[in-house]
Write a protein that holds these residues in place. Sequence first.
Motif, PDB file in Angstrom:
ATOM      1  N   LEU A   1       0.843  -1.195   0.000  1.00 55.22           N
ATOM      2  CA  LEU A   1       0.000   0.000   0.000  1.00 55.22           C
ATOM      3  C   LEU A   1       0.877   1.242   0.000  1.00 55.22           C
ATOM      4  CD1 LEU A   1      -2.544  -0.887   2.835  1.00 55.22           C
ATOM      5  CD2 LEU A   1      -2.973  -0.944   0.385  1.00 55.22           C
ATOM      6  N   PRO A   2       0.443   2.272  -0.708  1.00 62.43           N
ATOM      7  CA  PRO A   2       1.134   3.556  -0.565  1.00 62.43           C
ATOM      8  C   PRO A   2       1.030   4.020   0.890  1.00 62.43           C
ATOM      9  CG  PRO A   2      -0.368   3.591  -2.445  1.00 62.43           C
ATOM     10  CD  PRO A   2      -0.648   2.330  -1.686  1.00 62.43           C
ATOM     11  N   ASP A   3       2.040   4.752   1.354  1.00 62.21           N
ATOM     12  CA  ASP A   3       2.068   5.208   2.746  1.00 62.21           C
ATOM     13  C   ASP A   3       0.802   5.943   3.157  1.00 62.21           C
ATOM     14  OD1 ASP A   3       4.585   4.131   3.132  1.00 62.21           O
ATOM     15  OD2 ASP A   3       5.626   6.036   2.836  1.00 62.21           O
ATOM     16  N   ASP A   4       0.300   6.816   2.284  1.00 59.53           N
ATOM     17  CA  ASP A   4      -0.878   7.601   2.652  1.00 59.53           C
ATOM     18  C   ASP A   4      -2.125   6.728   2.791  1.00 59.53           C
ATOM     19  OD1 ASP A   4      -0.798   7.267  -0.177  1.00 59.53           O
ATOM     20  OD2 ASP A   4      -2.108   8.998  -0.473  1.00 59.53           O
ATOM     21  N   VAL A   5      -2.254   5.707   1.954  1.00 58.00           N
ATOM     22  CA  VAL A   5      -3.398   4.792   2.056  1.00 58.00           C
ATOM     23  C   VAL A   5      -3.283   3.972   3.340  1.00 58.00           C
ATOM     24  CG1 VAL A   5      -4.587   2.825   0.996  1.00 58.00           C
ATOM     25  CG2 VAL A   5      -3.738   4.699  -0.438  1.00 58.00           C
ATOM     26  N   HIS A   6      -2.092   3.492   3.636  1.00 55.23           N
ATOM     27  CA  HIS A   6      -1.873   2.743   4.869  1.00 55.23           C
ATOM     28  C   HIS A   6      -2.244   3.592   6.087  1.00 55.23           C
ATOM     29  CE1 HIS A   6       0.472   1.424   8.363  1.00 55.23           C
ATOM     30  NE2 HIS A   6       0.208   0.207   7.918  1.00 55.23           N
ATOM     31  N   ASP A   7      -1.799   4.840   6.080  1.00 54.58           N
ATOM     32  CA  ASP A   7      -2.096   5.739   7.202  1.00 54.58           C
ATOM     33  C   ASP A   7      -3.601   5.934   7.368  1.00 54.58           C
ATOM     34  OD1 ASP A   7       0.631   5.987   7.578  1.00 54.58           O
ATOM     35  OD2 ASP A   7       0.760   7.986   6.642  1.00 54.58           O
ATOM     36  N   GLN A   8      -4.318   6.100   6.261  1.00 51.06           N
ATOM     37  CA  GLN A   8      -5.775   6.303   6.320  1.00 51.06           C
ATOM     38  C   GLN A   8      -6.486   5.063   6.851  1.00 51.06           C
ATOM     39  OE1 GLN A   8      -7.261   7.572   2.512  1.00 51.06           O
ATOM     40  NE2 GLN A   8      -5.861   9.303   2.401  1.00 51.06           N
ATOM     41  N   VAL A   9      -6.092   3.893   6.344  1.00 51.92           N
ATOM     42  CA  VAL A   9      -6.731   2.653   6.787  1.00 51.92           C
ATOM     43  C   VAL A   9      -6.394   2.380   8.253  1.00 51.92           C
ATOM     44  CG1 VAL A   9      -6.899   0.164   6.412  1.00 51.92           C
ATOM     45  CG2 VAL A   9      -6.786   1.698   4.451  1.00 51.92           C
ATOM     46  N   ALA A  10      -5.162   2.594   8.645  1.00 47.22           N
ATOM     47  CA  ALA A  10      -4.756   2.374  10.031  1.00 47.22           C
ATOM     48  C   ALA A  10      -5.504   3.313  10.975  1.00 47.22           C
ATOM     49  CB  ALA A  10      -3.250   2.555  10.179  1.00 47.22           C
ATOM     50  N   ALA A  11      -5.666   4.564  10.571  1.00 49.96           N
ATOM     51  CA  ALA A  11      -6.394   5.524  11.411  1.00 49.96           C
ATOM     52  C   ALA A  11      -7.859   5.114  11.553  1.00 49.96           C
ATOM     53  CB  ALA A  11      -6.292   6.927  10.813  1.00 49.96           C
ATOM     54  N   ARG A  12      -8.464   4.684  10.456  1.00 49.23           N
ATOM     55  CA  ARG A  12      -9.865   4.265  10.522  1.00 49.23           C
ATOM     56  C   ARG A  12     -10.000   2.995  11.360  1.00 49.23           C
ATOM     57  NH1 ARG A  12     -13.914   4.047   5.464  1.00 49.23           N
ATOM     58  NH2 ARG A  12     -13.122   6.152   5.315  1.00 49.23           N
ATOM     59  N   ALA A  13      -9.049   2.084  11.238  1.00 49.90           N
ATOM     60  CA  ALA A  13      -9.077   0.858  12.043  1.00 49.90           C
ATOM     61  C   ALA A  13      -9.033   1.196  13.531  1.00 49.90           C
ATOM     62  CB  ALA A  13      -7.896  -0.039  11.669  1.00 49.90           C
ATOM     63  N   GLN A  14      -8.184   2.144  13.890  1.00 53.28           N
ATOM     64  CA  GLN A  14      -8.092   2.547  15.294  1.00 53.28           C
ATOM     65  C   GLN A  14      -9.400   3.181  15.757  1.00 53.28           C
ATOM     66  OE1 GLN A  14      -4.873   5.240  16.162  1.00 53.28           O
ATOM     67  NE2 GLN A  14      -4.996   4.829  18.342  1.00 53.28           N
ATOM     68  N   THR A  15      -9.967   4.040  14.941  1.00 45.94           N
ATOM     69  CA  THR A  15     -11.231   4.701  15.275  1.00 45.94           C
ATOM     70  C   THR A  15     -12.357   3.687  15.456  1.00 45.94           C
ATOM     71  OG1 THR A  15     -10.602   6.691  14.075  1.00 45.94           O
ATOM     72  CG2 THR A  15     -12.959   6.367  14.451  1.00 45.94           C
ATOM     73  N   GLU A  16     -12.377   2.668  14.584  1.00 49.33           N
ATOM     74  CA  GLU A  16     -13.450   1.669  14.615  1.00 49.33           C
ATOM     75  C   GLU A  16     -13.095   0.453  15.474  1.00 49.33           C
ATOM     76  OE1 GLU A  16     -14.899   0.876  10.668  1.00 49.33           O
ATOM     77  OE2 GLU A  16     -15.049   3.014  10.204  1.00 49.33           O
ATOM     78  N   ARG A  17     -11.962   0.552  16.185  1.00 51.27           N
ATOM     79  CA  ARG A  17     -11.520  -0.481  17.124  1.00 51.27           C
ATOM     80  C   ARG A  17     -11.399  -1.845  16.458  1.00 51.27           C
ATOM     81  NH1 ARG A  17     -14.142   0.544  22.867  1.00 51.27           N
ATOM     82  NH2 ARG A  17     -12.034   0.181  23.521  1.00 51.27           N
ATOM     83  N   ARG A  18     -10.731  -1.841  15.297  1.00 53.58           N
ATOM     84  CA  ARG A  18     -10.450  -3.070  14.564  1.00 53.58           C
ATOM     85  C   ARG A  18      -8.951  -3.181  14.359  1.00 53.58           C
ATOM     86  NH1 ARG A  18     -14.848  -1.381  10.689  1.00 53.58           N
ATOM     87  NH2 ARG A  18     -16.609  -2.681  11.178  1.00 53.58           N
ATOM     88  N   SER A  19      -8.491  -4.390  14.120  1.00 55.02           N
ATOM     89  CA  SER A  19      -7.104  -4.564  13.702  1.00 55.02           C
ATOM     90  C   SER A  19      -6.987  -4.058  12.271  1.00 55.02           C
ATOM     91  CB  SER A  19      -6.700  -6.040  13.761  1.00 55.02           C
ATOM     92  OG  SER A  19      -7.395  -6.781  12.766  1.00 55.02           O
ATOM     93  N   LEU A  20      -5.778  -3.802  11.842  1.00 53.39           N
ATOM     94  CA  LEU A  20      -5.564  -3.363  10.464  1.00 53.39           C
ATOM     95  C   LEU A  20      -6.088  -4.414   9.500  1.00 53.39           C
ATOM     96  CD1 LEU A  20      -4.422  -1.260   8.528  1.00 53.39           C
ATOM     97  CD2 LEU A  20      -2.197  -2.388   8.748  1.00 53.39           C
TER      98      LEU A  20
END
Length: 56
Positions: free
Chosen positions: A15-34
């Motif tokens: 994944l491009p860094d920016d996509v990874h950052d977005q998915v990781a942030a959403r995972a944290q917000t939604e209390r899911r693993s990456l």
Amino acid sequence: MRHYNGVMMRITLRLPDDVHDQVAARAQTERRSLNSQIVHLLETALATDEAHDESP
């Protein structure tokens, strides 16, 4: 939460860094693993595609 019956496949995903950052942030917000977040996003996208395929 969806439960899987059968085999789970392991893949390497680049994944491009920016996509990874977005998915990781959403995972944290939604209390899911990456991994769970990526699966959720893919399932949602596929369900949306299937709904569009069925429309007249």
